[in-house]
Each structure stands twice: as C-alpha cells, then as structure tokens.
Design a protein around this motif. Structure first.
Motif, PDB file in Angstrom:
ATOM      1  N   ILE A 137       1.570  -0.469   0.283  1.00 12.43           N
ATOM      2  CA  ILE A 137       1.235   0.154   1.570  1.00 12.43           C
ATOM      3  C   ILE A 137      -0.228   0.558   1.513  1.00 12.43           C
ATOM      4  O   ILE A 137      -0.663   1.219   0.552  1.00 12.43           O
ATOM      5  CB  ILE A 137       2.085   1.411   1.847  1.00 12.43           C
ATOM      6  CG1 ILE A 137       3.579   1.082   1.853  1.00 12.43           C
ATOM      7  CG2 ILE A 137       1.686   2.044   3.173  1.00 12.43           C
ATOM      8  CD1 ILE A 137       4.472   2.270   2.137  1.00 12.43           C
ATOM      9  N   ASP A 138      -0.974   0.150   2.514  1.00  8.51           N
ATOM     10  CA  ASP A 138      -2.372   0.562   2.614  1.00  8.51           C
ATOM     11  C   ASP A 138      -2.499   1.491   3.822  1.00  8.51           C
ATOM     12  O   ASP A 138      -2.442   1.045   4.967  1.00  8.51           O
ATOM     13  CB  ASP A 138      -3.276  -0.669   2.774  1.00  8.51           C
ATOM     14  CG  ASP A 138      -4.757  -0.292   2.760  1.00  8.51           C
ATOM     15  OD1 ASP A 138      -5.064   0.933   2.835  1.00  8.51           O
ATOM     16  OD2 ASP A 138      -5.588  -1.205   2.686  1.00  8.51           O
ATOM     17  N   ALA A 139      -2.651   2.760   3.524  1.00 10.75           N
ATOM     18  CA  ALA A 139      -2.705   3.759   4.599  1.00 10.75           C
ATOM     19  C   ALA A 139      -4.110   4.323   4.771  1.00 10.75           C
ATOM     20  O   ALA A 139      -4.300   5.316   5.464  1.00 10.75           O
ATOM     21  CB  ALA A 139      -1.721   4.885   4.299  1.00 10.75           C
ATOM     22  N   ARG A 140      -5.094   3.658   4.150  1.00  7.57           N
ATOM     23  CA  ARG A 140      -6.444   4.246   4.162  1.00  7.57           C
ATOM     24  C   ARG A 140      -7.015   4.344   5.570  1.00  7.57           C
ATOM     25  O   ARG A 140      -7.611   5.347   5.941  1.00  7.57           O
ATOM     26  CB  ARG A 140      -7.369   3.406   3.270  1.00  7.57           C
ATOM     27  CG  ARG A 140      -7.103   3.600   1.776  1.00  7.57           C
ATOM     28  CD  ARG A 140      -7.899   2.630   0.951  1.00  7.57           C
ATOM     29  NE  ARG A 140      -7.481   1.249   1.215  1.00  7.57           N
ATOM     30  CZ  ARG A 140      -7.997   0.189   0.597  1.00  7.57           C
ATOM     31  NH1 ARG A 140      -8.958   0.342  -0.299  1.00  7.57           N
ATOM     32  NH2 ARG A 140      -7.572  -1.028   0.883  1.00  7.57           N
ATOM     33  N   GLU A 141      -6.808   3.309   6.347  1.00  8.27           N
ATOM     34  CA  GLU A 141      -7.386   3.328   7.690  1.00  8.27           C
ATOM     35  C   GLU A 141      -6.733   4.419   8.548  1.00  8.27           C
ATOM     36  O   GLU A 141      -7.408   5.119   9.307  1.00  8.27           O
ATOM     37  CB  GLU A 141      -7.214   1.957   8.348  1.00  8.27           C
ATOM     38  CG  GLU A 141      -8.137   1.756   9.520  1.00  8.27           C
ATOM     39  CD  GLU A 141      -8.043   0.348  10.114  1.00  8.27           C
ATOM     40  OE1 GLU A 141      -8.532   0.174  11.239  1.00  8.27           O
ATOM     41  OE2 GLU A 141      -7.476  -0.557   9.471  1.00  8.27           O
ATOM     42  N   ALA A 142      -5.439   4.546   8.396  1.00  6.14           N
ATOM     43  CA  ALA A 142      -4.734   5.588   9.160  1.00  6.14           C
ATOM     44  C   ALA A 142      -5.198   6.974   8.733  1.00  6.14           C
ATOM     45  O   ALA A 142      -5.466   7.848   9.574  1.00  6.14           O
ATOM     46  CB  ALA A 142      -3.228   5.463   8.936  1.00  6.14           C
ATOM     47  N   ALA A 143      -5.344   7.167   7.440  1.00  2.00           N
ATOM     48  CA  ALA A 143      -5.735   8.481   6.933  1.00  2.00           C
ATOM     49  C   ALA A 143      -7.155   8.839   7.349  1.00  2.00           C
ATOM     50  O   ALA A 143      -7.502  10.020   7.480  1.00  2.00           O
ATOM     51  CB  ALA A 143      -5.597   8.516   5.415  1.00  2.00           C
ATOM     52  N   ALA A 144      -7.962   7.796   7.554  1.00  2.00           N
ATOM     53  CA  ALA A 144      -9.362   8.045   7.901  1.00  2.00           C
ATOM     54  C   ALA A 144      -9.566   8.376   9.370  1.00  2.00           C
ATOM     55  O   ALA A 144     -10.629   8.814   9.789  1.00  2.00           O
ATOM     56  CB  ALA A 144     -10.198   6.813   7.527  1.00  2.00           C
ATOM     57  N   GLU A 150      -0.817  -0.520   6.914  1.00  2.00           N
ATOM     58  CA  GLU A 150      -0.470  -1.912   6.585  1.00  2.00           C
ATOM     59  C   GLU A 150       0.555  -1.907   5.464  1.00  2.00           C
ATOM     60  O   GLU A 150       0.318  -1.352   4.391  1.00  2.00           O
ATOM     61  CB  GLU A 150      -1.715  -2.677   6.169  1.00  2.00           C
ATOM     62  CG  GLU A 150      -2.662  -2.923   7.335  1.00  2.00           C
ATOM     63  CD  GLU A 150      -3.814  -3.830   6.954  1.00  2.00           C
ATOM     64  OE1 GLU A 150      -3.748  -4.462   5.881  1.00  2.00           O
ATOM     65  OE2 GLU A 150      -4.784  -3.875   7.718  1.00  2.00           O
ATOM     66  N   VAL A 151       1.680  -2.536   5.746  1.00  2.00           N
ATOM     67  CA  VAL A 151       2.752  -2.599   4.759  1.00  2.00           C
ATOM     68  C   VAL A 151       2.999  -4.055   4.407  1.00  2.00           C
ATOM     69  O   VAL A 151       3.166  -4.901   5.289  1.00  2.00           O
ATOM     70  CB  VAL A 151       4.056  -1.974   5.308  1.00  2.00           C
ATOM     71  CG1 VAL A 151       5.121  -1.923   4.220  1.00  2.00           C
ATOM     72  CG2 VAL A 151       3.786  -0.584   5.861  1.00  2.00           C
ATOM     73  N   ASP A 152       2.993  -4.320   3.111  1.00  2.00           N
ATOM     74  CA  ASP A 152       3.302  -5.672   2.640  1.00  2.00           C
ATOM     75  C   ASP A 152       4.758  -5.675   2.179  1.00  2.00           C
ATOM     76  O   ASP A 152       5.117  -5.026   1.193  1.00  2.00           O
ATOM     77  CB  ASP A 152       2.366  -6.032   1.476  1.00  2.00           C
ATOM     78  CG  ASP A 152       2.635  -7.436   0.964  1.00  2.00           C
ATOM     79  OD1 ASP A 152       3.340  -8.193   1.657  1.00  2.00           O
ATOM     80  OD2 ASP A 152       2.165  -7.762  -0.149  1.00  2.00           O
ATOM     81  N   TYR A 153       5.615  -6.370   2.932  1.00  2.00           N
ATOM     82  CA  TYR A 153       7.048  -6.400   2.631  1.00  2.00           C
ATOM     83  C   TYR A 153       7.430  -7.697   1.923  1.00  2.00           C
ATOM     84  O   TYR A 153       6.947  -8.783   2.293  1.00  2.00           O
ATOM     85  CB  TYR A 153       7.870  -6.347   3.921  1.00  2.00           C
ATOM     86  CG  TYR A 153       7.777  -5.063   4.714  1.00  2.00           C
ATOM     87  CD1 TYR A 153       8.547  -3.959   4.367  1.00  2.00           C
ATOM     88  CD2 TYR A 153       6.955  -4.978   5.832  1.00  2.00           C
ATOM     89  CE1 TYR A 153       8.492  -2.791   5.126  1.00  2.00           C
ATOM     90  CE2 TYR A 153       6.887  -3.816   6.591  1.00  2.00           C
ATOM     91  CZ  TYR A 153       7.658  -2.731   6.238  1.00  2.00           C
ATOM     92  OH  TYR A 153       7.605  -1.581   6.988  1.00  2.00           O
ATOM     93  N   GLU A 154       8.282  -7.596   0.954  1.00  2.00           N
ATOM     94  CA  GLU A 154       8.993  -8.762   0.435  1.00  2.00           C
ATOM     95  C   GLU A 154      10.360  -8.759   1.122  1.00  2.00           C
ATOM     96  O   GLU A 154      11.226  -7.935   0.802  1.00  2.00           O
ATOM     97  CB  GLU A 154       9.185  -8.656  -1.084  1.00  2.00           C
ATOM     98  CG  GLU A 154      10.002  -9.795  -1.663  1.00  2.00           C
ATOM     99  CD  GLU A 154      10.491  -9.488  -3.079  1.00  2.00           C
ATOM    100  OE1 GLU A 154      10.108  -8.430  -3.635  1.00  2.00           O
ATOM    101  OE2 GLU A 154      11.268 -10.292  -3.606  1.00  2.00           O
ATOM    102  N   VAL A 155      10.501  -9.633   2.089  1.00  2.00           N
ATOM    103  CA  VAL A 155      11.733  -9.623   2.887  1.00  2.00           C
ATOM    104  C   VAL A 155      12.884 -10.188   2.050  1.00  2.00           C
ATOM    105  O   VAL A 155      12.750 -11.239   1.421  1.00  2.00           O
ATOM    106  CB  VAL A 155      11.550 -10.430   4.188  1.00  2.00           C
ATOM    107  CG1 VAL A 155      12.852 -10.473   4.987  1.00  2.00           C
ATOM    108  CG2 VAL A 155      10.435  -9.812   5.030  1.00  2.00           C
ATOM    109  N   LEU A 156      14.000  -9.480   2.046  1.00  2.00           N
ATOM    110  CA  LEU A 156      15.168  -9.854   1.249  1.00  2.00           C
ATOM    111  C   LEU A 156      16.288 -10.334   2.169  1.00  2.00           C
ATOM    112  O   LEU A 156      16.327  -9.974   3.351  1.00  2.00           O
ATOM    113  CB  LEU A 156      15.650  -8.643   0.438  1.00  2.00           C
ATOM    114  CG  LEU A 156      14.616  -7.999  -0.486  1.00  2.00           C
ATOM    115  CD1 LEU A 156      15.144  -6.676  -1.043  1.00  2.00           C
ATOM    116  CD2 LEU A 156      14.245  -8.945  -1.627  1.00  2.00           C
ATOM    117  N   PRO A 157      17.195 -11.129   1.622  1.00  2.00           N
ATOM    118  CA  PRO A 157      18.369 -11.493   2.436  1.00  2.00           C
ATOM    119  C   PRO A 157      19.117 -10.230   2.849  1.00  2.00           C
ATOM    120  O   PRO A 157      19.155  -9.256   2.095  1.00  2.00           O
ATOM    121  CB  PRO A 157      19.219 -12.348   1.484  1.00  2.00           C
ATOM    122  CG  PRO A 157      18.293 -12.749   0.394  1.00  2.00           C
ATOM    123  CD  PRO A 157      17.259 -11.689   0.272  1.00  2.00           C
TER     124      PRO A 157
END
Lengths: 1012, 221
Positions: A263-270, A336-343
């Motif tokens: 999770i990249d929250a830097r932009e939101a936090a800024a 920005e969240v990078d998900y590994e989508v699972l069944p």
C-alpha cells in the motif's frame, strides 16, 4: 493555499432570515447539519430513505438530493422551527409532534423529524386526508422500526387536533377472558373480526381473570424520550461537533479475495488537511472477534483491525482522518493498493466442497473447525432415543429450505466519535447496542486498559443486531490515538450494505417422522450457515437456529448437525430473529406441508405437537449460545389461547373453505382471473435473554424532590426499553413515570448490562430494575417510619415477597414494611398518616439519619422463558405474474404480562414489517465477482408506508413466574413467523409450496409453471 | 402549467415539478397512476420535468405514461421552438434545451390502462405497461403501448400498436398484439427478473393494460 470557494446564500430558515456560508458542492443536508440543524438526518445520500426531508417553500424535499446553493432565496423549514427549545412537555410541541409522541409513532426517532415535516406539508395541503392519502404522502420516508401503523395513526390524530376536534387519550384496549362477554363478541366489538378490519385499532390486551391490574405497569405510557425525539433535539451520536474534530473514512476492498502486496499512502498523507492514514502496517496485529458478546467471546478470533488480506468486497483496507468528510474521501482515492487477487467462493456449499479457495489461511487464527474447507464450526447435538423414535414414525418427510442474506437497514448508519478527555482517557461516543462489551473488546486492540476507556451510548437510530458488533469503534479510536484529535466516523449507506453485517443465509434440510395419529416423534435438522468472511456471531446464531428450530415441536428425538462456513461475502452477524427466524421458516413450513400431504387440519396437527406448559425444552441443555445451555422448563404458555383468538378473529376455517384454491371468472372475456386469495398461519416461540449468561444491573437513586434517577446499562435502541424500565421502577416506588429519570448508558456511570440483544431487556434488565426498586422502596419506607416514629416489627425481608434473595437486600430491616404503601408520591401508613417522597428525600439528605437513598441490584436468570405467538396472514397471489400481496397480518402474542401495550405492539408491528421484507423482497445479491448488486435502499427495497398490509396485534397475557411482574420478551418473536405464514397462505391460494425466501414474483411464477 | 385553449395540449414548463403536474386539476388518470405509488411525495416535489426528460431511466413509469399519451417536447432551436415527439427525444443527437413538455388532452374517446408487476406494491416495477387507445365507435383510431423493464434503455414505446388501428378492440386483437410485443422486446435480466421472466411479463402486462382500455373505468371521460 486553496482558494476559498465558499459562497453566501440567503434564505428564510424556520421563519427567520439567515445567511449561510456554503461550499458549492455541499448538499443542503450537509449545510444544514453544519449549521447545527441536526434534526435533518443522513440516512442514505441517494434520496431513498427520506430521513433528510426538509420543507422547501412548504414542500417536502430530500435535502441530500439538492445543493445548498439551490435554496438561495427560498424558505427552508426544519423540525427545529416547530417548537421552542427546549421542549419539555407535550404542550410545548406542535400538535403533529405531540401526536407522534402520544401514539407511540416514535421508536428510535431517527426518521421522526422527516415524518413530521412530511405530515405537516400534507396537512397544510389537505387538512382532512384519507388514510390512503396519508400512507401515500409518508411513502417517501422509510421507517425500519414501526411498521408505520402508529405513524399513520399519529397523522390522523394530528389532523384532528389541527381541526380543533377532540381526541381521546391514546391507549390500548383491555379485556378479561373468560369474562362478561364471549371472545366472539369482544372481537366484534373491537372490529377485529375479518372483513371488518379497515379501521386501525390500538392493540387489544386480553388478561386472565386472575391477573391483577397494576398501576403503572401494563399502562400505555408515552415513551420517556418521545418529546425530545419529536422535537428533533440533538440526541444521536453524530449530532455533536467537537473543537478540532477530524473525519474518518474507510478504504474498502474492491476484490472478494486478495492479498495486499503493498500500500502506498504517501500521496494521501501529503494532502493538506489529512492528519493520518493508517494501514495494516501501522496497527498492531491483535486478533479479535467483532461480535459484542459476553466474556469470553465465542471463537474464533479471526479478525484484526486492518489486515494484509481482504476477504470480501467491502473489507477493510485503510483508514484516513482529515479535516472534512470530503477531504477524507479524496484522500482515500489517492491510496494505491497493489492486490494479488485470489480465487474466491461465494456459495456456501462450494466453500466446504473439495479444494475450495481457503479464506482463512492465516496461521494465527485458532478455533476454526476445518480451515481447508472453510468450515468455521461444526455443531452436533442430539437428545432422545434415535432408533426408538424413528421406529415409531409411520411417515417420514424430508424437505430443504433456503433463506437469504437480509440487511438490517436501520436508518441511522453506524456512527462513532472518539476523543481524549481531560484525564487522558479515551471516550467513545458510539451508536452501539453493547457499550460494556465494546469497552472490553476495544482495550486489547488499542493497547489500553479497560479503565482508560469510557463508552457512551447516546440515542440509537435503530440497530436490530447490527450494532451488537464492533464496526467502527476500533478504527475511529486508532485515528484518535494517531492524531490526538477527536475523530468522527460514520458509514455511508453503501458501506452499511458491504461493510457491516447481515442475516446468515442458510440451507436447512429437515427430516421429520410422524405417526398416523399426528405425533411428531423425530426431527433432524441439518443446517448449513453462511457466515461470510468472518466468524463473529456464526457459532451462536446457528446454535440458536438449531435450538429454536427444534424446540417449538420438541420431538422426543431431536438432532442437530450444522456446518458454519466462510464465504467471500460481507460478514453475517446478529440480526433480530438470530437464527430462529431462519429455522422457523423451515419447520413451520414443513409442519404445514405435512398436514397438507396427510390431509390433516394444520391447526390440530400443530396443536397436538407444540410444546406444552411444564415440558422441558428438549434441546436447551445441548444447545446454549456458544456453550452448553441449562435445563429449562416451560412455566407459562399462552399458545393455545393465541391460536384460539387468532382463529376466531380471522374466521380461519370459514376462509380456508372459501378461499382455498379459489378462482373467479372474469366477466369480460371468460378468462380465468389470475388473482387468488389464501390464508395461512404460523406459530412461533423465541426466548427472553440468554439463560445463565445474560446479566444486567440497575441503580436507583432518590433526588431531593422525591424523584428518582434510574441508571441502567441497558441500551434502548428505539425499542422503548428505557420507558418500560421506568414503568417497572415507578410501579414499585409508587410514582409516575415522569418522576423516573432514566440514564442509559455510560460505562463510567451506569451499572453493567450485557446490552440490548437476545430479547433480554424486559426480562433480564427489567428484573434488575425491579429488584433495585424494591430495595429502594424498602429504604424509603424505613426512613418514613423513622420520621413518624413508627416502630417496625419482625424480620421479614421485603425483598422476599418478590423473589429477591436475602443477601441481595442486605441490612434493610423490613419488618412490617409491607404494610406501608408507596402510592401517588407518598408513603402511606396503616394509621392513615402519610409522608411525601419529597419530605423523605429532604429528611434523608439533610435532616435525619442522613444518607443517600440509593439501591442497586443485579439479575441473571437460568431461565429464558419463550414468548409465544401465532400469525395469521391473508394474501393475494397473481398466478400469472407470481406477485404476492399481503393484505392482512394478525398476530396474537403471549409475551407474559405486557409492561406497555403501545410500545410492545410497536415492536410487533415493526417486526412484522421486517418479516415481510424477508419473505417477499429483501435479499443481498452479488455478481460473479462478489460485488453487491443492490447496495441501496431503493433497489434492495424496504417496505414503505403505502404498501403495508393491515396489521392487528392482540396480546394474550400470561403470568411468567420468573419475569418482572410476569413479563417475557417481545422484540424478536414477531419476525419469526411471517415467512412461513405467507408460504402457507400462498399454498392455500395456489397449491404450491415455496421453500426459498424471498418469494419474489419470478420464484412464485416458476413454481407455478413447474406445477403445470 | 400554462393556460390552454380547448383542444390544445397541456404545456408544462421544464422547471415544473412533477408534483405540480399531479396537482393539476385535470391531470389524466394515467399520469396520476404513474406518479403515485412508486414515486414519493418528496421525489415528485424535487424532480423537474426537464430532469426526467433528460434521463428517461430516472422515472421510467412517468416516461412510459407520457409515451403512451403521445407527449411531445418543445426544443429551443435557433429559429424558435421545435416540437418533437417524446419517443424521438432520446434519438436526437443535438436536441437543444427543453422549452416545454406538451401532453395531449385525453378526450372522452380515449381509454387508458396500466399494469405492472413488482416485488411489493410500491416497489419499482419489474415490468410495467401503459396503454392508451382512442376509439371511434367500436374501432380503434389510435393506440400506443409503452413498456418499462424490457428494453436495454429502460423505457420505450412499443412499435406494434398500429396493428390495432381500424380494428375493433377485442380480446383476440389484444392477445395477438401482446404476443407480438412479447416477441419484440429486448429485456436484460437482473436479480429482480430474468430475461425470460421479463419477456413473459411484457406480454402479460401489455395485454392487461390494453384490456383495461376495454373497461369504461379505463377512461378520463
């Protein structure tokens, strides 16, 4: 610095010229609430619920649907403009408001201002509206509590008041049977006989001759919070604003099952104005279960506040605190969240099938029965001689029934405000049914001790079980800890659907053995319960489903086998009915099917088999709630009388004969008219609290003026429990209800109570209040005697009269106290002398043997006496379209002695309304990816005022020896029987059995086509 | 609503609320039926005529009723206001600002009918049909049927109404027409009704709405 885009609008607000600074993007709802017009409520934001209704130029409008700038130059009216602040008495209110308060039209009160304003607009246009015109006008404001019966009566009453017509006090009708008149005459006099039921009536309370009338208990007292709720006084969680308060918002999963790689929250936090962004990397991983239940909570502890895995669309991902709600939502979009989508798996059968996606593969959750097959619990219990009873069975019936995922749809969403107080303690102001459980559950998640947390429950805008969960409190508190600032969080309606709780969908396979002489000898229930992504109430709901689904007919051999499984759907939880509703649909429909197939009279078949007075509940010991239960025996049972009254009032046998498979011929073209009518019935039994587990306490303190403060931890979520607890105290103390000031609940100041669930408040908390009141009354008598120099004799404990144990009463000498009456605000002695309570209060506090007259008591019961009921439903089935229209519901109820017939009947009417939704339309539906297709109140559809059938309520009182004044519960019972009664009525009309709810037109249509 | 001469259609300003349409003393019963039940007092008050005309799916029953009545729309053009049948409005690529909604005045020769199926009495219909028939003696002079819930765009005028013109309004004619409508619709299934169900209901609702036109009650006369 961003440019200030706000602009000034000028308007006439409640008759006064006002200017407001608003953002062009602000809705009128946002602008009004920001300006402290908090009677205007958020309920959905989409114009579906109507809680935000205001009058614009005299016409009702959803304030969430228009921008504030659009009312520039217009007149806006809110409920704050109707009555002066503070409204203290009924006389202070506008006639519409007072009518709402007097008639019991207010339960939680969250939608009340909108209802009142809509009524105002209607009555301005039309001072003498018909009932249909009232129903139509009110259809734009949803009420989830009342079933609208009393709201419509309130508007009729208000119209009469505004026309300067006299109105009678609004109270129930009472009768004694057997008495001077026959049942038939009584019902006819009350216009309750079928065919004569177009006029609304207040509830009828039928008492046995031996039941003595009391003074306050049993009376239709107005709700103690009715005036403030009618006035729109800021009473709910979100009605306060604090200096420096931030607004929290939740980022939820778009995937049904996925692992979060990063999770990249830097932009939101800024972003300027954003004060905190929290993800799973920021919060300690502490396992918990979110269901608000007694210690120790049932396993598994399969949740953490924020996880690195998501298990349903709508699952928690991250949380933000910002200077405004809009900014918080904007910040969420920047994460920005990078998900590994699972069944994923959405079907409960597939979830426990071979090689399913494993939803809880984490190593740190203990207590899952078989994680590899998503089976969180396997429950097995049996009582009786299996071989012998099956051998006795002449006929064996096996059927499968399915129930859907229903959403609570309380109009007030979950809301919470957290802040540090001046002592560095965390205060949690929250819309919860379980304040004490919330405090206990929060502490380990926050790294605080319980004594560092204070939970305050303001008024609640409905809950129905969904607020027996920790939904927002932990996240909101983490944001306060992270920022040091007050933080407010409130769910959107969409989030209520996707990220709160719902009713467990079930698949029920019943197997019932009966003899040729109508005896049910063996019942087996194989239940598959779908708990969604997390366990929470999965164990207890499904245990109750088994216990209640095997209790009403109490077979000599009863067996229960249940798998509770995870799926990648939003989590199920506590919901009024709590498993019993699901299995009542199964067992009641099956009993009706058996009677039909065997050619038996369904009423007689059920009568032969329903549980009788004095019998043990076969499954009560094996199936408690999350643990073993206790042996329980029926001590009061009004079922026979409920059925007798219901049969008479509906003219059951005549209608079954007349309507059964009836068809008429259309005179125009000779075609078969597709509309057929039928009548059906169901029985139900519930419980009153959780035996051996639910504990409540109460404290009563006398004030200088002879009034009392009643401190209870019980959480009135709109049910009227504060009122009935006040009535119990008032009865014992000999005062009027308005001399009892009820405070509920605050973990710092009110005594412990398990909370509002399991139909426990009247029975468990009511007993605690009564015990405390008995103690306080004894102390008042004693002080009064001392004031007059009356010598007290003997050692008999006053508490013993009413079952209070000696040690609980302590050192109060009560000899002869029973001869001293508390009545009308005075203490009256046998010699005719009297002392007022005010004199006693002043004496005890300031003059003689000075002490505070105060008493506390606790109550726990190893009984959970079932209330009983019978529901009779008349339907019209369009056999060409499959549409089912319910035309009348009559419910006869044995709730023991009814403490307040108006509030109790409100519970019945509201439960029936929710049951209608469950039976006919409410269903959470998903696409193949697990996205909810109907996360709005409109498409989901909650019953509206103009489509409710006629509802009648008749109480058949019994005297439950373990209940306060003989009372049992009433809150959950009414929802249990609606679906099977409708199924029976549909069969009566068409000859088809429906075994899956809701009975949507297409399901009925397909069933009809399959038959032909 | 503006003043109108006898025989002229009603003209509603685009900013008129739907409540004002309903409040009009001689609002046709077909519109009353469409505007009550599903649509609340609040929704009628806060929704303008022009808003519904720009997004037919917002209040499809109202639109269907207008289509059945043969309503038209006045569009602001450079050279003045151009009247366009409502059923063409959605197909116009550049349609200009809406200046007015025109609703033809039903007369005693007009009959109407409405039928719908829904989960509950006031739920958004799964399928709804609105029919309007003008009779000359026993023969149909004009007829229109509009349906909701059976088209990709939500609401549309069924095109087969011409089949009735010049014929007596009989059960057989109605059945035949309803069957043709059922064949012609293009339903999209959802959780409230599958494609198969909606198609079947298109026929049933069309038939019922048209049959209502046979009844004396199905008239504003």
């Amino acid at each position: 610095m961003p440019r200030d885009q706000t602009r000034t609008i000028r308007l006439i607000l409640n008759g006064q010229k006002r200017t407001l600074r608003v953002d062009p993007a602000d809705t009128l709802l946002e602008a009004l609430r920001a300006a402290s017009y908090t009677s205007v409520k958020y309920g959905c934001g989409t114009g579906d619920c109507g809680a935000c209704t205001v009058l614009i130029d005299g016409e009702p409008t959803h304030s969430c649907q228009i921008r504030a700038v659009e009312v520039d130059g217009h007149e806006v009216f809110t409920v704050e403009g109707l009555a002066p602040f503070p409204a203290r008495r009924l006389d202070d209110l506008h006639p519409i408001q007072s009518a709402f308060a007097e008639t019991g039209a207010i339960q939680c009160g969250y939608c009340t201002p909108a209802q009142i304003l809509t009524a105002k607009a209607l009555l301005h246009r039309n001072p003498d509206p018909t009932r249909d015109e009232i129903r139509s006008a009110l259809s734009g404001v949803l009420c989830r509590c009342t079933g609208y019966v009393k709201i419509i009566q309130a508007v009729e009453r208000a119209a009469a008041l505004l026309r300067d017509e006299g109105v009678c006090p609004f109270r129930h009708a009472a009768a004694t049977l057997p008495g001077d008149q026959s049942l038939a005459d009584l019902l006819a006099e009350r216009n309750l006989i079928a065919g004569d039921w177009r006029e609304p009536r207040t509830p009828l309370v039928i008492s046995p001759p031996a039941m003595a009338r009391l003074v306050v208990v049993g009376e239709s007292e107005s709700k103690v919070d009715g005036i403030k709720l009618a006035a729109g006084t800021p009473a709910f969680t979100d009605d306060v604003r604090m200096e420096g308060m931030l607004y929290g918002a939740l980022l939820t999963s778009p995937h049904a099952h996925a692992r979060i790689r990063s999770i990249d929250a830097r932009e939101a936090a800024a972003l300027e104005g954003v004060h905190a962004v929290l993800t799973h990397e920021d919060i300690p991983r502490v396992k918990y279960a979110s269901g608000g239940q007694s210690f120790p909570q049932p396993p598994p502890y399969d949740q953490v506040c924020l996880d690195d895995k998501v298990r349903h669309v709508g699952d928690r991902v991250a949380v933000v605190a910002a200077a405004s709600p809009r900014l918080a939502r904007r910040a969420l979009r920047l994460i920005e969240v990078d998900y590994e989508v699972l069944p994923h798996v959405l079907d409960a059968e597939e979830a426990r099938g071979s090689d399913p996606p494993v939803i809880h593969d984490e190593q740190d959750t203990e207590g899952i029965y078989d994680a590899s097959r998503n089976t969180v619990h396997r429950i097995e219990a049996a009582e009786g001689d299996r071989q012998e009873q099956w051998r006795r069975a002449d006929h064996i019936f096996e059927r499968e029934y399915r129930t859907s995922q229903q959403q609570h749809a309380h109009i007030e969403p979950h809301a919470c405000i957290t802040y540090w107080d001046e002592d560095g303690r965390l205060v949690v102001r929250t819309s919860t049914q379980v304040p004490f459980h919330i405090r206990r559950m929060l502490a380990p998640l926050l790294g605080l001790s319980e004594k560092e947390i204070r939970v305050i429950k303001p008024r609640i805008g409905g809950g129905f079980g969904n607020k027996q969960e920790m939904i927002l409190e932990d996240l909101c508190a983490h944001l306060t800890i992270a920022t040091g600032r007050p933080v407010r969080m409130m769910y959107t309606r969409h989030e209520e659907f996707t990220s709160s709780r719902s009713r467990h969908p079930t698949v029920q396979r019943y197997r019932v053995g009966v003899t040729n002489d109508m005896e049910v000898v063996a019942t087996e229930l194989d239940l598959l319960g779908d708990t969604g992504a997390y366990g929470t109430h999965g164990l207890t709901v499904n245990m109750v489903a088994g216990q209640k689904g095997l209790t009403l007919y109490n077979s000599p051999y009863s067996a229960f086998r249940c798998d509770v499984v995870y799926t990648n759907k939003p989590t199920a939880g506590a919901f009024r009915g709590y498993g019993a509703m699901q299995t009542h649909f199964g067992i009641e429909t099956l009993m009706s099917e058996i009677a039909s197939e065997m050619g038996w009279d369904v009423v007689e078949f059920k009568r032969r088999n329903w549980i009788k007075d004095g019998e043990l509940l076969v499954m009560a010991t094996a199936l408690g709630e999350g643990r073993e239960g206790f042996e329980q025996r029926i001590r009061s049972n009004g079922l026979a009388e409920c059925v007798r009254v219901g049969l008479e009032a509906t003219q059951w046998y005549e209608k079954r004969r007349k309507l059964n498979h009836a068809s008429a011929v259309n005179a125009t073209d000779g075609c078969i008219e597709p509309l057929r009518r039928g009548i059906g019935m169901s029985l139900m039994a519930h419980g009153s609290g959780i035996a051996g587990l639910d504990m409540a306490a109460a404290t009563i303190r006398m004030n200088d003026d002879g009034s009392f403060v009643l401190l209870v931890g019980a959480a009135d979520l709109g049910t009227g429990s504060d009122t009935i607890l006040a009535q119990i105290a008032a009865e014992e103390l000999g005062v009027a209800v308005d001399d009892i000031l009820v405070h509920s609940s605050d973990t710092d100041f009110t005594p412990f109570d398990k909370g509002a669930y399991a139909s426990s408040t009247t029975y468990v908390s009511g007993n605690a209040v009564r015990k405390a009141a008995i103690k306080a009354a004894a102390r008042i008598r004693k002080h009064g005697a001392a004031m007059l120099g009356v010598e007290l004799r003997g050692s008999r404990d006053a508490g013993e009269r009413d079952g209070t144990r000696q040690e609980e009463v302590g050192d109060v000498p009560t000899t002869g106290l029973e001869d001293i009456e508390l009545h009308g605000g005075s203490v009256r002695f046998p010699d005719g002398r009297r002392v007022t309570l005010e004199q006693i209060a002043l004496s005890s506090l300031h003059q003689q043997n000075q002490h505070q007259i105060v008493a506390s008591a606790s109550h726990l019961s190893y009984d959970s006496p079932p209330p009983f009921g019978a529901q009779f439903v008349e339907v019209a089935v369009d056999t060409e379209t499959g549409q089912v229209t319910v035309e009348r519901v009559l419910m006869t109820v044995d709730a023991g002695r009814v403490i307040n017939p108006i509030t109790a009947s409100g519970q019945v009417e509201g439960g029936i309304a929710q049951g209608l939704g469950f039976a006919l339309c409410e269903e959470m539906v998903y696409d193949v990816d697990g996205r909810l297709l109907n996360p709005r109140l409109g498409p989901y559809h909650v019953y509206k005022a103009d489509e409710m059938p006629d509802i009648d309520v008749i109480f058949v009182q019994t005297d439950e020896p373990t209940g306060p004044y003989g009372a049992k519960s009433v809150a959950e019972l009414p929802i249990d029987g609606v679906a099977p009664a409708i199924a029976d009525a549909i069969h009566d009309a068409t000859g088809i059995w429906l075994r899956e709810v809701p009975f949507t037109p297409e399901r009925v249509w397909r069933a009809l086509r399959a038959r032909t | 609503m503006s003043e109108r001469e006898a025989g002229e259609p009603w003209a509603f300003h685009p900013d008129a609320s739907l409540q004002s349409v309903l409040d009009a003393p001689d609002c046709p019963a077909l519109l009353r039926s469409a505007l009550t039940g599903v649509y609340s007092y609040q929704l009628r008050t806060q929704t303008t005529v022009s808003r519904t005309l720009r997004a037919f799916q917002l209040m499809p029953q109202w639109i269907a009723a207008l289509l059945a009545l043969g309503a038209s729309v006045g569009l602001e053009q450079e050279d003045g206001v151009r009247e366009v049948p409502l059923d063409r409005l959605g197909r116009l690529t550049s349609n200009g600002d809406i200046a007015a909604l025109y609703i033809p005045l039903p007369d005693s020769a007009c009959r109407w009918g409405e039928a719908h199926v829904a989960r509950t009495p006031s739920d958004e219909p799964i399928v709804a049909a609105f029919a309007w028939v003008k009779l000359r003696g026993r023969l149909v002079q004009a007829a229109r049927v509009a349906l909701t819930g059976v088209w990709p765009e939500g609401v549309r005028l069924a095109t087969s109404e011409h089949a009735l013109v010049g014929e007596p309004l009989t059960v057989e004619q109605i059945r035949a027409l309803a069957g043709r409508i059922q064949d012609r619709v293009e339903p999209v299934g959802d959780y409230r009704g599958s494609e198969e169900y909606r198609r079947a209901m298109a026929g049933a609702m069309s038939r019922r709405a048209l049959k209502a036109c046979m009844e004396p009650g199905g008239s504003d006369a």
